[in-house]
Write a protein that holds these residues in place. Sequence first.
Motif, mmCIF file in Angstrom:
data_model
loop_
_atom_site.group_PDB
_atom_site.id
_atom_site.type_symbol
_atom_site.label_atom_id
_atom_site.label_comp_id
_atom_site.label_asym_id
_atom_site.label_seq_id
_atom_site.Cartn_x
_atom_site.Cartn_y
_atom_site.Cartn_z
ATOM 1 N N PHE A 1 0.778 -1.576 -0.312
ATOM 2 C CA PHE A 1 0.163 0.138 -0.126
ATOM 3 C C PHE A 1 0.345 1.389 -0.153
ATOM 4 C CE2 PHE A 1 -3.999 -1.536 2.090
ATOM 5 C CZ PHE A 1 -4.044 -2.763 1.175
ATOM 6 N N VAL A 2 1.691 1.374 0.684
ATOM 7 C CA VAL A 2 2.975 2.670 0.719
ATOM 8 C C VAL A 2 3.895 2.365 -0.293
ATOM 9 C CG1 VAL A 2 4.901 3.635 1.895
ATOM 10 C CG2 VAL A 2 2.883 2.405 3.446
ATOM 11 N N MET A 3 3.806 1.309 -1.047
ATOM 12 C CA MET A 3 4.786 1.630 -1.966
ATOM 13 C C MET A 3 3.728 2.338 -3.096
ATOM 14 S SD MET A 3 6.793 -2.330 -2.346
ATOM 15 C CE MET A 3 6.915 -2.258 -4.261
ATOM 16 N N ILE A 4 2.613 1.748 -3.312
ATOM 17 C CA ILE A 4 1.072 1.996 -4.433
ATOM 18 C C ILE A 4 0.793 3.480 -4.633
ATOM 19 C CG2 ILE A 4 -0.912 2.181 -4.830
ATOM 20 C CD1 ILE A 4 -0.661 -1.090 -4.755
ATOM 21 N N SER A 5 0.650 4.284 -2.507
ATOM 22 C CA SER A 5 0.689 5.570 -2.053
ATOM 23 C C SER A 5 1.729 6.358 -2.911
ATOM 24 C CB SER A 5 -0.037 5.336 -1.436
ATOM 25 O OG SER A 5 -1.745 4.561 -1.448
ATOM 26 N N GLY A 6 2.825 6.214 -2.468
ATOM 27 C CA GLY A 6 4.240 6.638 -2.660
ATOM 28 C C GLY A 6 4.176 7.970 -3.885
ATOM 29 N N HIS A 7 4.676 9.220 -2.885
ATOM 30 C CA HIS A 7 4.409 10.087 -4.387
ATOM 31 C C HIS A 7 5.850 11.015 -4.448
ATOM 32 C CE1 HIS A 7 3.299 13.247 -7.625
ATOM 33 N NE2 HIS A 7 3.016 11.446 -8.016
ATOM 34 N N ASN A 8 6.899 10.089 -3.644
ATOM 35 C CA ASN A 8 8.062 10.528 -2.794
ATOM 36 C C ASN A 8 9.114 9.865 -3.196
ATOM 37 O OD1 ASN A 8 10.637 10.791 -0.966
ATOM 38 N ND2 ASN A 8 9.551 13.159 -1.078
ATOM 39 N N PHE A 9 10.479 9.743 -3.425
ATOM 40 C CA PHE A 9 11.383 8.513 -3.785
ATOM 41 C C PHE A 9 11.125 7.768 -2.344
ATOM 42 C CE2 PHE A 9 13.418 10.617 -7.407
ATOM 43 C CZ PHE A 9 13.160 9.557 -8.109
ATOM 44 N N LEU A 10 11.408 8.451 -1.076
ATOM 45 C CA LEU A 10 11.702 7.661 -0.172
ATOM 46 C C LEU A 10 10.733 7.622 0.583
ATOM 47 C CD1 LEU A 10 14.146 10.373 2.468
ATOM 48 C CD2 LEU A 10 14.613 8.000 0.552
#
Length: 499
Positions: free
Chosen positions: A122-131
């Motif tokens: 979920f965090v991967m899919i929602s991430g909009h920042n490299f970190l």
Amino acid sequence: MNEPISWVVAYPEIFLLVMSAVISLVDVGVKSRLRDTTYVLSLLTLAVVAYLLGASAASGETLRSFNNMVVSDPMGQWLKCFAALAMFATLVYGRRYAGDRDMLARGGEMFSLALYALLGMFVMISGHNFLVIYLGLELLTLSSYALVALRRDDPQAIEAAMKYFVLGALASGFLLYGMSMVYGATGSLDLAEVLKAIAGGEATLKGSAQVLVLGLVFVVAGLAFKLGVVPFHMWVPDVYHGAPTAITLMIGGAPKLAAFAIVIRLLVEGLLPLAVDWQQMLAVLSVVSLLVGNLAAIAQTNLKRMLAFSTISQMGFMLLGLLAGVVAGDSGNMANAYSSSMFYVITYVLTTLGTFGVILLLSRNGFESENITDLAGLNQRSPLYAGVMAICMFSLAGVPPLVGFYAKLSVLQALLASSHPLYIGLAVFAVMMSLVGAFYYLRLVKVMYFDAPTQTADIVAGADARSVLSLNGALVLVLGIVPGGLMTLCAQAIAALLA
């Protein structure tokens, strides 16, 4: 001035995190062999999360928060919804298998780690920042390493976990190093700012063009490992074979949706002006994956290794859809191309769930149903299981009217719509490789229906597993007959992303 934090954007993740912690605590007091309470709570959590995500995706809204580091858009919400449903099916299929092998005797870590792995997706899919993307990736991979090694008394599983850990750490290093070089060239970790810096020529003006392209190479290498495409595929057959089959499905199912999402986030939302460069790299990866995956699968006698090489070729086919988005500077085909790849990866995961579901339900205490010969005469023992496996094999082979046919057709259509000679040639090559792949898929169908049975033991499965498997097989068939709804969903999600 930074916008205020809106926790609404992350409420499915927050709910999943809280319930994962609660389930871990509750499991301490569970004494049943199959961890009944832990199992039910895990399924209820996944069902609620899938409902929340589906409702959010249906609204069509795109929301950002945490200083634009997290995005909630239809593409991400649908992929997370399907990932939750895939994990739901995985736990239903794998529970009895895990119980028979004492993987639940010491505790319900399998359920807890599965939920934490899903949180990482979920965090991967929602991430909009490299970190943020990298943090999600590490949460997923660390949980996966532990899951593969869950059978601590099985040397094969421990060996697979070690290989996965070493190669996974190397791939994570590639991805992180590539991200650091892109950051050095653009001065930002935010995908929107990276896109703006590259499109505006700021990275080139700073004299960082070479650093940017080199960083892109490392990013693509890291993504290729997560997808399991050649030449970064070495871990796939070993981990698929060595891991307990229930864990193999956890690795080969839902995470493919998250891997697709970060490919779109990084390459399309962040590095689209470099499409000419990364499309060339993806073209090479897809061609060699189709070639190696299909040819190597023919030689396999172990069913899990055959499906591992099948996965490599299927991911190579999915990458073809990403090639036709930008053609000679024209981005008019982007929505068509990327939505075809999204449709492909969703239908692939659905079919994979059915395939491994049958393998898990045919396995019993002391016996792994993982050789092709173990399925001999399956139709005489259980027409239902043989029918579901045959439907999945025909779908993976691309036989109409099953959903796999339309998945391949949509990717080929995107390549042909580009009108570029190279992509038309790639479409022809992909069709030829699909014909090669049809051999080992149809061989399994022949073994199930025309060979004499080698196993005579009764097939024991719970009502929950039989029901989910029947629904799984029906969806592969029904979505092939009426694929329009899912295709429209994918097209609208990608259109909202590009808008």
